[in-house]
Enzyme design. Sequence first.
Site, PDB file in Angstrom:
ATOM      1  N   HIS A 115       0.864  -1.191  -0.125  1.00 28.30           N
ATOM      2  CA  HIS A 115      -0.154   0.005   0.057  1.00 28.30           C
ATOM      3  C   HIS A 115       0.791   1.146   0.045  1.00 28.30           C
ATOM      4  O   HIS A 115       1.891   1.324   0.707  1.00 28.30           O
ATOM      5  CB  HIS A 115      -1.134   0.153   1.209  1.00 28.30           C
ATOM      6  CG  HIS A 115      -1.529  -1.206   1.493  1.00 28.30           C
ATOM      7  ND1 HIS A 115      -2.594  -1.875   0.519  1.00 28.30           N
ATOM      8  CD2 HIS A 115      -1.763  -2.160   2.587  1.00 28.30           C
ATOM      9  CE1 HIS A 115      -3.359  -2.621   1.023  1.00 28.30           C
ATOM     10  NE2 HIS A 115      -2.641  -3.234   2.162  1.00 28.30           N
TER      11      HIS A 115
ATOM     12  N   ARG B 193      -1.318  -4.926  -6.265  1.00 26.58           N
ATOM     13  CA  ARG B 193      -1.196  -6.320  -6.233  1.00 26.58           C
ATOM     14  C   ARG B 193       0.147  -6.559  -7.139  1.00 26.58           C
ATOM     15  O   ARG B 193       0.236  -6.142  -8.203  1.00 26.58           O
ATOM     16  CB  ARG B 193      -2.123  -7.173  -6.904  1.00 26.58           C
ATOM     17  CG  ARG B 193      -3.357  -7.363  -6.065  1.00 26.58           C
ATOM     18  CD  ARG B 193      -4.405  -8.205  -6.779  1.00 26.58           C
ATOM     19  NE  ARG B 193      -5.401  -7.904  -6.295  1.00 26.58           N
ATOM     20  CZ  ARG B 193      -6.683  -7.354  -6.980  1.00 26.58           C
ATOM     21  NH1 ARG B 193      -6.482  -7.203  -8.352  1.00 26.58           N
ATOM     22  NH2 ARG B 193      -7.670  -6.899  -6.385  1.00 26.58           N
TER      23      ARG B 193
ATOM     24  N   GLU C 245      -1.761  -0.116   8.119  1.00 30.77           N
ATOM     25  CA  GLU C 245      -2.505  -1.004   8.724  1.00 30.77           C
ATOM     26  C   GLU C 245      -1.876  -1.741  10.051  1.00 30.77           C
ATOM     27  O   GLU C 245      -0.783  -2.370  10.240  1.00 30.77           O
ATOM     28  CB  GLU C 245      -3.435  -2.208   7.765  1.00 30.77           C
ATOM     29  CG  GLU C 245      -2.315  -2.796   7.169  1.00 30.77           C
ATOM     30  CD  GLU C 245      -2.831  -3.408   5.676  1.00 30.77           C
ATOM     31  OE1 GLU C 245      -3.720  -2.844   5.189  1.00 30.77           O
ATOM     32  OE2 GLU C 245      -2.322  -4.426   5.314  1.00 30.77           O
TER      33      GLU C 245
END
Length: 326
Positions: free
Chosen positions: A104, A199, A121
Amino acid sequence: MKKSKKSIIKLEPSVKEHIWGGTKLKEKYDKKSNNKIISETWELSAHKDGPSIIASGKYKGVKFNEYISIMGHEILGSKSERYTDLPILIKFIDTADDLSVQVHPDDEYALKYEKDYGKNEIWYVVDCESDSYLYCGFSKDISKDEIRQRISDGTLLEVLNKVPVFKGQNIFIKTGTVHAIGKGLLICEIQQSSNVTYRLFDYNRIDKNGEKRPLHIDKALDVIDCKKFEIDQINKDEPTTAEKSLDYQKLIECEYFSVERYSIQDHIELYGKKDSFISIVVTEGEGSIYAEGEKLDFKSTDCFLIPAGESKIEIIGKCTFLKVHL
Ligand SMILES: [Zn+2]
């Protein structure tokens, strides 16, 4: 609509159905969906890609982002002033299959190229199968050329740290850190309010329409941290019996969010402050929550929001929950 007084609210999640999702969130935790497979439930979210819904009180059925507009941004507290919306997103993730190898971006890159925030996160493992694992960071310093080569020949996993997973584990994933969540996990993820994932590798899987999901290799390589990941910084050892019996643990306190775990046998009092809302996410057990003169019952995976302001919150039950705030 005339706004009523601030009160504690229960939330209903926005439900997602990625190909790697499992059946636990629907079958064991009673999340509502027309599909058997649920990959993620966005429990506390004002993100445009999946706002959660108010599930209690006068505003039942209203989307959480609309609720913030009705009640006023101040319900989020003074630390949220610099953001236009709720700055965090809380979700449960159920993996019946491996997630893609991904990365990310940080705020600067995401705001510039995606008109979204970056995505730091933290994962809290609610439950897992005994042999489950995940991948986190590179096991050596690596060049972008080597990463490209390994994506094309399918050997990228060989240069990632493979981490065994246990219940109660928590792992912070800073932006730029390559990672992949393995199968057999139920995770509570607390993240910045963002839906940007790049990805790198998706195991050459095909979806129900016979198509591969897109990769985002160039953008991933723009933001990826190519240095060896210091695996010591993550919580990778099973807790001792003494640690397991601790009823309080601070999981993280950073500029994006603070997360604390409480395990209670009968009851606890917590106090709200003006600088931030509080979200309570239940990860085990059941009970009732009282705040602002209201009482709401809960079971595992329920999620609540208590608006910012001085308040007393009382939680009664035998349960484990995360207290999340800014
Ligand atoms: Zn991720």
